[in-house]
Design an enzyme around this catalytic site. Structure first.
Site, mmCIF file in Angstrom:
data_model
loop_
_atom_site.group_PDB
_atom_site.id
_atom_site.type_symbol
_atom_site.label_atom_id
_atom_site.label_comp_id
_atom_site.label_asym_id
_atom_site.label_seq_id
_atom_site.Cartn_x
_atom_site.Cartn_y
_atom_site.Cartn_z
ATOM 1 N N ASP A 99 21.051 30.018 64.475
ATOM 2 C CA ASP A 99 21.683 29.469 63.271
ATOM 3 C C ASP A 99 22.375 30.529 62.436
ATOM 4 O OD1 ASP A 99 19.704 30.072 60.572
ATOM 5 O OD2 ASP A 99 18.888 30.454 62.547
ATOM 6 N N ASP B 229 13.207 30.367 63.937
ATOM 7 C CA ASP B 229 13.294 29.835 62.578
ATOM 8 C C ASP B 229 14.660 29.229 62.290
ATOM 9 O OD1 ASP B 229 10.782 30.893 62.385
ATOM 10 O OD2 ASP B 229 11.341 32.603 61.150
ATOM 11 N N ASP C 78 16.561 31.357 69.261
ATOM 12 C CA ASP C 78 15.987 31.794 67.993
ATOM 13 C C ASP C 78 14.954 30.745 67.577
ATOM 14 O OD1 ASP C 78 15.782 33.107 65.393
ATOM 15 O OD2 ASP C 78 16.995 31.442 64.634
#
Length: 268
Positions: A182, A11, A9
């Protein structure tokens, strides 16, 4: 050798904050985005950096991006990509860069998977010398963006869908692949692979990681080169991430000993 890949991922995983904000910033400089929209995206980016994003906020961001490009020539936005990537590169966390390097050294393909526009994600992956990038694709007709999606929104289940297609095309063995994120919104992506790793997880992701025994990495909030593995995974987590996890932070000689695999020849 089993074909495997690592999926990251973008961001709040590879970088702090939202890559979409830098896209908006570049578009504003070129007169393609009004100032009020840029300011709103700036506030949203700050909130995202601190607290993450809900599905609703991500869908609103998707709609704003699609609305921003609608009616514009695709080439005008493609020209922005080098500017956007130039702003993002210094924000790639050193610890994240070390993970990218270690997977490359282990001869795994390395991909970025992000809800950001695919043009930016591909450009960033190229700048980082990775295998490639998967992102949100806007529909283009006669060289002009229509404001519609050309493929599934690369978020949530959409990420898993584009990853599943790529893994089938490339012949990756899912149980040998890795995924880093996250956010609990990326659980569909994480569940596709045999080696999911939570990075700076939000509370829902942390809860799932603890319950399922996934490795958890938390980068120091001041961006020092400090790494802490969650106690719930213990030493077994290090082994579960391919025996390479901490090598970069203990020096390249130690990393080489852990990897014990040929370095991948990268395209320049």
């Amino acid at each position: 050798m089993t074909k495997a890949a690592a999926f990251f991922d973008l961001d709040r995983t590879l970088m702090s904050g939202s890559s979409a904000y830098y896209f908006g910033k570049a578009a504003y400089r070129e007169g393609l985005l009004p100032l009020p929209r840029l300011l709103a995206d700036g506030v949203s980016g700050l909130v995202f950096r601190l607290f993450g994003a809900s599905d609703e906020k991500s869908e609103k961001l998707r709609d704003r991006i699609l609305a921003s490009v609608a009616g514009h020539e695709a080439e005008s936005f493609r020209r922005l990509c080098p500017q956007v990537v130039e702003e993002i590169l210094p924000r790639i966390r050193p610890e994240a860069q070390a993970l990218l390097d270690m997977h490359a050294e282990a001869d795994r393909d390395v991909w970025i998977v992000s809800a950001s526009p695919v043009e930016i994600v591909e450009e960033l992956a190229s700048a980082l010398e990775l295998t490639g990038g998967l992102g949100t694709q806007s529909e283009i007709v006669d060289g002009v963006y229509t404001g519609n999606l050309a493929a599934p929104f690369c978020y949530g289940e959409g990420k898993a869908e584009v990853m599943r297609k790529l893994m089938a095309e490339r012949g990756y063995e899912p149980t040998s692949c890795y995924a880093y994120s996250d956010s609990a919104s990326d659980l569909p992506m994480m569940q596709l692979v045999g080696n999911p790793v939570a990075v700076n997880p939000d509370r829902p992701m942390m809860a799932v990681a603890h319950r399922r025994g996934w490795p958890v990495i938390e980068f120091n909030r001041q961006q020092k080169r400090v790494m802490r593995w969650s106690l719930s995974t213990g030493l077994g987590a290090v082994a579960g991430v391919g025996g390479y996890g901490l090598g970069r932070w203990h020096g390249r000689r130690r990393a080489a000993a852990l990897l014990a695999q040929p370095r991948r020849m990268r395209k320049r």
